[in-house]
Scaffold this motif. Structure first.
Motif, mmCIF file in Angstrom:
data_model
loop_
_atom_site.group_PDB
_atom_site.id
_atom_site.type_symbol
_atom_site.label_atom_id
_atom_site.label_comp_id
_atom_site.label_asym_id
_atom_site.label_seq_id
_atom_site.Cartn_x
_atom_site.Cartn_y
_atom_site.Cartn_z
ATOM 1 N N THR A 162 -13.987 28.927 35.752
ATOM 2 C CA THR A 162 -14.163 29.675 37.001
ATOM 3 C C THR A 162 -14.815 28.793 38.058
ATOM 4 O O THR A 162 -15.609 27.903 37.767
ATOM 5 N N GLU A 163 -14.450 29.049 39.304
ATOM 6 C CA GLU A 163 -15.012 28.283 40.415
ATOM 7 C C GLU A 163 -16.258 28.980 40.939
ATOM 8 O O GLU A 163 -16.607 30.086 40.555
ATOM 9 N N GLY A 164 -16.918 28.297 41.869
ATOM 10 C CA GLY A 164 -18.195 28.803 42.352
ATOM 11 C C GLY A 164 -19.265 28.459 41.336
ATOM 12 O O GLY A 164 -19.600 27.298 41.138
ATOM 13 N N ARG A 165 -19.762 29.452 40.698
ATOM 14 C CA ARG A 165 -20.693 29.214 39.606
ATOM 15 C C ARG A 165 -19.901 28.875 38.350
ATOM 16 O O ARG A 165 -19.111 29.680 37.875
ATOM 17 N N PRO A 166 -20.067 27.653 37.802
ATOM 18 C CA PRO A 166 -19.252 27.268 36.652
ATOM 19 C C PRO A 166 -19.400 28.267 35.520
ATOM 20 O O PRO A 166 -20.506 28.677 35.165
ATOM 21 N N GLY A 167 -18.277 28.661 34.987
ATOM 22 C CA GLY A 167 -18.297 29.611 33.892
ATOM 23 C C GLY A 167 -17.091 29.442 32.994
ATOM 24 O O GLY A 167 -16.170 28.669 33.273
#
Length: 1081
Positions: free
Chosen positions: A828-833
């Protein structure tokens, strides 16, 4: 097999000094002006085997056989003529000073003219003061690269002048120096120095009239000393007042080590040692400098051992006299040594030299005061420096808590044991350095076509190390190293590299899946502050990371240090065999009595040795065969060498046995052929000779991989792809050929030709280059994948990220879809997840649909899984068709792998999927997806030819392995054998896990760890015929029956085959183990 070697310790003994004629002239000059100029050095005596023949005995019988430890060789003569009587004498003798031979017979490979200068590299002067005895060491190299070693003892004698037959007391007492050079085929520097030390004590009490005969007797004694074979047996002999010990080689592939390997560590810092090793690996021009001539050769020889198994192949002259300084002008690479006095002359005349000052411990370049020698790769350097911190280099520290020995031989024995232990540790440390520098070279070799992909190997190294690797890869020394790897030489390098490999790396070496960093490697090289890792393809085995290297130094004993980095065990029991006392007179009868006593002692030693200690028994048989051969007992010698097949065939002297067989007279040949085992030995020697003549003399060529420059037919395409290392399987390569030749006939470029009117399809070289570069760029990009720590927690240690999509919108948010060999997940982008999409075995359906976006319809990929009700959807746009093909292939491959319990299906599936990606990326045409579909193998098999697995098989089958991965086409497994594991067996002894032994064609045996199913050893070669049966007799013996009528015995712990049973006349087709444990059939 061990190479044939000179049977005796001595090759020649040469006396060099000033002749009596010149002493007379010097007497006259000294009377005129009182000063003596430098004198001309001459060869005065040369003694070489054979020293006694049958005609020299008292019975007067004649024979051409020379019963001395020597090689039959042609010799040339070096003659000196006397023109006037001698009037200058040495000491008080009334006869000639040093007897000058009319015909000096010397070995063919010894250059007497150079020897005169090397024995007195500083020149010779008559002095008015006596000097202490001194020693230095020499190395002679012939045009074929064969080396001969010499130890020179210089001793001083007073010169007495006579006038009218009476001693003159008017002239001052003068002294001259003589050199005695003992030459041997083996570098027994310490042993020969000890021998000369004992001999000089004897010379001081000998009349000069007996000087020549005394030197000859000394030489004859050394010629009677046999060289021990590789292994645990050392030879000891008395040369009063000392006992001399000849150490054996540690292994058959290593040279003799009879010098103190810690000397460079006393003269240089570890960083300077690495610079010298780097200069050797890059084949620079190196010059050692010292004020002590003895240090030059010892230092140079130490560094030759440090770079083993790489072999220096350029001029090697560690001692240059002042008359030889012109040699430094040579345009080629070399290693030479000279006196520090010549430092300015050397630096002013020549640029780009690596100057190594032993006395100061410096390494500089002749072009500037700053060293320009590139360092070794950083990771290997760090490990080497870490190992060096714990080397215990000072013998005196070992004596602090020891009692004082009152016997000099006890003192020497204690010192030898300490030195042997330290030498072993240093060899382990330097071998580990070489392994770390050239780790994973085998992964870039193509054995079938003998190709090394140098560009890919260089790309796998750290960027800051590229400069040194670029220079090393183009050297002769590295080319020879590659040739040994392609010939699958089982040497110390191979054994240490295999022992240092982690289990993950061993499993990956069994697969054909493309190289990608595993999660375990990413964790190892991750930076805690950002979660990134270094380039992962360049990690080296058994290297401590930065945190370990920066830890406080932990002092370890030698034993502890060995256990961490060892290949050779210093605690291995060393046995010694003491030779009988040398015969006093040089007569045939006494020499024959000496041989008889020696054979008798060896016979007793063989009788006392236990059958379990077959290695020691083999060494005794080897020595007795050696003595029998030079004593004229050729049939008995063949019998001893035949016994090596049952005890240790690795030390079998094939060339020596061949020489014995060829020299058998008709009567002795008939006697030998009446003995069944000797008749087989003679026939086997003939077969081996024919096979040896058919082999390539240079061991095979090594080619560098190059991209094609012309159109490729199918056969050429197959060869190029296999050489590139992308894939080996013929079926996959043919499908790739079809994929790269799809739809291009309609283009304006004539990329290939259809099979019309006899023309065949061809792949354009430009298309091949596009495909190859795209494949390698994708592989390189995978080395720099950024995986946050939160992602690593969800993946298994051996998983690799093989494909990343661009940033897309999905039903789970915006991110990049990642594919491993087990699953699909979303970064996931933004906060890596981490969001798991599905595992391939849980997929139920994969299809392409379209999603509405404004007035457009965007292709999307839908994946339905058995673990979730909702369907995963991703708007992959232009990537949708490719991901659809790849996921369907991975899904089909995963299903087949589970059904057949064969993980190799997933490896092939991965290769197919990544080839699809490379084909689409390189073609860039409308039919690229259709071309990539040609590589969809498992998906088509699933739909077209379903392979049903019987229920019984599915329930009982646990695992499948493919032993034919390292070859281009599958091979049949002839025999299987399972050996159980052993508790408490150390890893250094071969491990305690159970093993699976697979006998393939042509005598090839593969060994798998039956706990992890990883290949433990690439192969064990036992003969060249089909193998019919195997039987695990006990924990130390695995018997293999062959079509060639031999029974090969393998040690399951060491995975080595060094014993053969040769009594059978026909093929061995089966074994049966009787109830009695001591009988086998």
């Amino acid at each position: 097999m061990a190479d044939t070697v000179p049977s005796g310790l001595l090759e020649a003994c040469v006396v060099v000094g000033v002749s009596d004629d010149h002493l007379t002239e010097l007497c006259q000059l000294q009377g005129k002006d009182g000063e003596l100029p430098p004198v001309e050095v001459e060869v005065l005596q040369v003694h070489a085997p054979p020293f006694v023949k049958r005609e020299s005995s008292c019975d007067g019988l004649d024979s051409s056989h020379a019963p001395a430890f020597s090689r039959a060789q042609r010799r040339r003569s070096f003659k000196k003529k006397r023109e006037r009587p001698v009037s200058a004498n040495i000491d008080s003798a009334s006869q000639s000073a040093v007897a000058t031979s009319e015909d000096l017979s010397v070995p063919q490979n010894i250059d007497l003219m150079a020897l005169q200068q090397l024995c007195f590299p500083d020149g010779l002067r008559i002095t008015n003061e006596s000097r202490e005895d001194s020693y230095h060491f020499l190395v002679f190299t012939d045009v074929f690269g064969n080396q001969t070693h010499g130890v020179v003892a210089q001793y001083c004698k007073p010169v007495q002048f006579y006038q009218d037959g009476n001693r003159s007391s008017k002239l001052p007492r003068l002294y001259t120096t003589y050199s005695i050079c003992v030459i041997s085929k083996y570098p027994y520097y310490n042993a020969l120095r000890d021998c000369l030390s004992c001999f000089l004590l004897q010379l001081k009490t000998v009349r000069m009239s007996e000087f020549e005969e005394t030197v000859k007797e000394f030489s004859a004694k050394l010629a009677l000393v046999p060289i021990p074979p590789p292994g645990q047996l050392h030879v000891v002999f008395n040369l009063r007042p000392l006992g001399i010990e000849l150490p054996s080689r540690l292994d058959a592939d290593r040279p003799v080590v009879d010098l103190d390997l810690h000397l460079p560590f006393l003269c240089f810092q570890p960083k300077q040692i690495l610079q010298i090793i780097s200069g050797l690996l890059m084949e620079r021009r190196l010059v050692f400098l010292s004020t002590d001539w003895s240090k030059l050769t010892l230092m140079a020889e130490c560094f030759m051992i440090f770079i083993h198994p790489l072999r220096w192949q350029h001029p090697f002259v560690p001692v240059l006299s002042r008359q030889m300084l012109d040699f430094i002008m040579a345009p080629t690479a070399y290693l030479m040594g000279c006196h520090t006095f010549h430092f300015d002359d050397v630096t002013e005349e020549i640029e780009d030299l690596v100057l190594i000052d032993i006395d100061r411990g410096t390494v500089i370049s002749s072009s500037s005061s700053t060293p320009e020698v590139l360092d070794v790769p950083q990771a290997a350097k760090d490990c080497f420096l870490f190992r060096c911190e714990d080397l215990q280099l000072h013998y005196d520290l070992e004596l602090c808590n020891s009692s004082t020995h009152t016997d000099i031989n006890d003192v020497r024995a204690h010192r030898r044991h300490w030195q042997h232990t330290l030498n072993t540790i240093i060899m382990n440390v330097t071998m580990e350095l070489i392994v770390n520098i050239f780790s994973d070279v085998r992964e870039f070799l193509n054995y079938e076509h003998r190709v090394f992909n140098s560009e890919e190997f260089l790309r796998s190294r750290e960027p800051e190390d590229h400069n040194i690797y670029k220079k090393v890869l183009d050297t002769h020394i590295f080319h020879s190293f590659l040739r040994d790897r392609l010939n699958k030489r089982d040497d110390a390098f191979t054994r240490m590299e295999m022992s240092n490999r982690s289990e993950t790396r061993r499993i990956r070496a069994m697969t054909e899946s493309p190289r990608r960093p595993t999660v375990e490697e990413i964790r190892k090289f991750s930076r805690p502050e950002n979660g990134l890792h270094k380039r992962l393809g360049m990690s080296m085995p058994n290297l401590a990371d930065d945190r370990v290297l920066n830890a406080p130094v932990r002092h370890m004993s030698m034993k502890t240090m060995f256990s961490q980095c060892g290949t050779w065990n210093p605690s291995r029991s060393i046995k010694t065999f003491k030779l009988p006392e040398f015969p006093p007179p040089l007569a045939f009868q006494y020499v024959q009595n000496y041989y008889s006593d020696l054979i008798s002692q060896l016979t007793k030693a063989i009788a006392m040795a236990t059958p379990d200690d077959s290695a020691l028994l083999a060494r005794y048989h080897y020595l007795r065969g050696l003595v029998n051969s030079v004593a004229g007992r050729r049939v008995d010698a063949l019998g001893d060498f035949q016994s090596l097949y049952k005890t240790d065939v690795d030390i079998f002297p094939s060339q020596l046995v061949n020489t014995l067989v060829d020299s058998l007279p008709a009567e002795e040949r008939q006697t030998a052929e009446r003995r069944t085992e000797l008749k087989r030995l003679i026939s086997r020697v003939k077969r081996d000779n024919e096979r040896e003549r058919a082999r390539t003399l240079d061991g095979g060529t090594v080619k560098r991989f190059e991209l094609p420059k012309k159109h490729l037919h199918l056969d050429d395409f197959v060869r190029r792809v296999q050489e590139s290392g992308i894939v080996k399987d013929l079926g996959t390569i043919r499908r790739l050929f079809d994929a790269l030749t799809v739809g291009l006939e309609a283009t304006s470029q004539s990329v290939f030709y259809l099979e019309v009117e006899g023309q065949q399809k061809q792949v354009d070289p430009e298309i091949f280059c596009f495909f190859y570069n795209f494949w390698k760029e994708t592989e390189a990009a995978a080395q720099d994948v950024e995986l946050p720590a939160v992602v690593l927690e969800h993946l298994e240690s051996n998983e690799c990220v093989y494909k990343l999509s661009s940033s897309v919108k999905t039903s789970h948010g915006v991110g990049k879809i990642a594919m491993t060999q087990r699953r699909l997940f979303l970064l996931t982008e933004g906060r890596p997840g981490y969001v798991e999409i599905t595992k391939f075995r849980d997929i139920e359906d994969v299809k392409i649909s379209s999603a509405a976006f404004l007035l457009l319809r965007i292709p999307s990929l839908k994946i339905k899984t058995s673990l979730r009700k909702e369907t995963f959807e991703a708007n992959l746009k232009s990537e949708c068709d490719l991901w659809h093909l790849m996921i369907k292939e991975m899904w089909a491959g995963r299903k087949m792998a589970d059904d057949h319990k064969d993980p190799q299906f997933m490896d092939q599936t991965l290769t197919n999927a990544l080839l699809m990606d490379a084909v689409v990326g390189s073609l860039q045409t409308q039919k690229a997806i259709y071309a990539a579909s040609k590589l969809s193998y498992f998906d088509k098999m699933k739909s077209e030819v379903p392979m049903m697995v019987p229920k019984t098989t599915s329930e009982t089958l646990k695992h499948k392995i493919n032993p034919s991965l390292d070859v281009t086409s599958p091979q049949a497994v002839d025999v299987l054998c399972y050996t159980p594991g052993q508790l408490g067996v150390a890893d250094l002894d071969g491990g305690g896990n159970p093993k699976l032994w697979c006998a393939m064609g042509d005598g090839k045996v593969l060994v798998f760890d039956a706990a992890s199913w990883s290949m433990q050893h690439s192969s064990v070669q036992v003969g060249a015929s089909r193998l019919n049966c195997m039987l695990a007799v006990n924990s130390q013996q695995l018997w293999i029956g062959s079509q060639d009528s031999l029974i090969y015995i393998i040690n399951p712990r060491s995975t080595s085959c060094n014993k053969h049973l040769t009594e059978h006349r026909v093929a061995v087709t089966g074994f049966a183990l009787e109830e009695r444990a001591d009988k086998f059939r």
